[in-house]
Design an enzyme around this catalytic site. Sequence first.
Site, PDB file in Angstrom:
ATOM      1  N   ARG A  11       1.314  10.448  40.536  1.00 36.28           N
ATOM      2  CA  ARG A  11       0.234   9.775  40.285  1.00 36.28           C
ATOM      3  C   ARG A  11       1.163   8.865  41.834  1.00 36.28           C
ATOM      4  O   ARG A  11       0.709   7.462  41.631  1.00 36.28           O
ATOM      5  CB  ARG A  11      -0.116   9.941  39.274  1.00 36.28           C
ATOM      6  N   CYS A  12       2.498   8.800  41.476  1.00 32.67           N
ATOM      7  CA  CYS A  12       2.842   7.839  42.864  1.00 32.67           C
ATOM      8  C   CYS A  12       3.030   7.986  43.949  1.00 32.67           C
ATOM      9  O   CYS A  12       3.382   9.003  44.393  1.00 32.67           O
ATOM     10  CB  CYS A  12       4.612   8.046  41.468  1.00 32.67           C
ATOM     11  N   SER A  13       2.498   7.473  44.609  1.00 39.90           N
ATOM     12  CA  SER A  13       3.022   7.523  46.292  1.00 39.90           C
ATOM     13  C   SER A  13       3.950   7.383  47.083  1.00 39.90           C
ATOM     14  O   SER A  13       4.439   7.893  47.367  1.00 39.90           O
ATOM     15  CB  SER A  13       1.882   6.076  47.070  1.00 39.90           C
TER      16      SER A  13
END
Length: 117
Positions: A11-13
């Site tokens: 979920r973390c870019s």
Amino acid sequence: MSEITVLHNPRCSTSRAAVEAVEGSGLDAEVRNYLKEPLTKQEWLDVLGKLDAAPTELVRRDPNFERSGLSDADVATADQVATVLAEQPALAQRPVLIRGGRAIIGRPKSAVPDFLA
């Protein structure tokens, strides 16, 4: 055995960018979603022993940290950090890249290419 391990939160870019960089590097990689496959306390201690930063830097100081009732004093030592992250993996900085005897927090994104070189 993989040449590099990425502790990843999809979920973390920033974490996704690190995985892309690792895949583009040609290194044999293990990508581990540490939220679905949490690390044990001992595994976190192993990571902390390789980390190019103070153990406390591996803990995110975000609203989850505050809701947990934790303070900086609760994550001052490697043992404390490993205990907290084994119990609450969402508090881990991301991504973490481990290669040989070294580990880094892949923030900022610009830290990743040098680590892969």
